[in-house]
Design a protein around this motif. Structure first.
Motif, short mmCIF file in Angstrom:
data_model
loop_
_atom_site.label_atom_id
_atom_site.label_comp_id
_atom_site.label_asym_id
_atom_site.label_seq_id
_atom_site.Cartn_x
_atom_site.Cartn_y
_atom_site.Cartn_z
N ILE A 86 0.96 -1.71 -0.27
CA ILE A 86 0.14 -0.10 -0.19
C ILE A 86 0.84 1.14 0.44
N TYR A 87 1.96 1.43 0.88
CA TYR A 87 2.73 2.53 1.01
C TYR A 87 3.42 2.81 -1.12
N ALA A 88 3.97 1.20 -0.84
CA ALA A 88 4.65 1.38 -2.26
C ALA A 88 3.21 2.42 -3.11
N PHE A 89 2.29 2.08 -4.06
CA PHE A 89 1.94 2.07 -4.34
C PHE A 89 1.44 3.39 -3.88
N TYR A 90 0.97 4.19 -3.05
CA TYR A 90 0.82 5.24 -2.45
C TYR A 90 1.42 6.80 -2.72
N ASN A 91 3.05 5.90 -3.03
CA ASN A 91 4.31 6.84 -3.88
C ASN A 91 4.22 6.84 -4.53
N LEU A 92 3.98 5.63 -5.33
CA LEU A 92 3.98 5.97 -7.29
C LEU A 92 2.67 6.68 -7.87
N TYR A 93 1.07 6.67 -6.69
CA TYR A 93 0.49 7.11 -7.31
C TYR A 93 1.00 8.92 -7.52
N HIS A 94 1.57 9.02 -5.96
CA HIS A 94 1.84 10.66 -6.17
C HIS A 94 2.52 10.51 -7.46
N ALA A 95 3.33 9.62 -7.51
CA ALA A 95 4.90 10.86 -8.42
C ALA A 95 4.49 10.63 -9.60
N ILE A 96 3.47 9.82 -10.27
CA ILE A 96 2.77 9.80 -11.15
C ILE A 96 1.74 11.53 -11.64
N LEU A 97 1.35 11.35 -10.27
CA LEU A 97 0.85 12.56 -10.28
C LEU A 97 1.52 13.98 -10.39
N LYS A 98 2.68 13.93 -9.83
CA LYS A 98 3.69 15.11 -9.87
C LYS A 98 4.48 15.23 -10.96
N LYS A 99 4.65 13.89 -12.04
CA LYS A 99 5.01 14.11 -13.20
C LYS A 99 3.91 14.45 -14.19
N PHE A 100 3.14 14.52 -13.96
CA PHE A 100 2.05 14.54 -15.40
C PHE A 100 1.16 15.14 -14.17
N PRO A 101 0.84 16.56 -13.62
CA PRO A 101 -0.54 17.77 -13.33
C PRO A 101 -1.72 17.55 -14.37
N SER A 102 -2.83 17.65 -14.21
CA SER A 102 -3.30 17.87 -14.83
C SER A 102 -3.82 19.22 -15.19
N HIS A 103 -4.21 19.80 -16.46
CA HIS A 103 -4.15 21.35 -16.29
C HIS A 103 -5.64 21.56 -16.15
#
Length: 92
Positions: free
Chosen positions: A71-88
């Motif tokens: 769960i910790y790893a997927f949570y960090n992966l989710y936030h890393a993806i959001l940071k890399k591809f922000p929604s405009h």
């Protein structure tokens, strides 16, 4: 044409009856001593600290650790993806 060599797995009926009678006698002695089969097996296993319930606890804790790390790893992966591809947002 028999060579005199017997198959070790083939026993005569008399030998099998003798072994069966010996087993019955041993069981009768054990029952007369007041010890059932379960007590004999429990007495043999009592010396070991690792039993079924202990192993269940160990595997349960290991499962919880694996789930929490996942769960910790997927949570960090989710936030890393959001940071890399922000929604405009273009509506403002």
């Amino acid at each position: 044409m028999e060579t005199g060599v017997r198959d070790p797995n083939s026993e005569s009926v008399d030998e099998l009856r003798q072994r069966l009678n010996n087993m019955k006698r041993m069981m009768a002695e054990r029952q007369s001593a007041g010890m059932s089969l379960d007590e004999g097996q429990n007495r043999r296993r009592a010396g070991s600290i690792i039993d079924g319930s202990f192993l269940s606890v160990v595997f349960g804790v290991a499962l919880l650790v694996i789930i929490s790390v996942s769960i910790y790893a997927f949570y960090n992966l989710y936030h890393a993806i959001l940071k890399k591809f922000p929604s405009h947002h273009t509506e403002l």
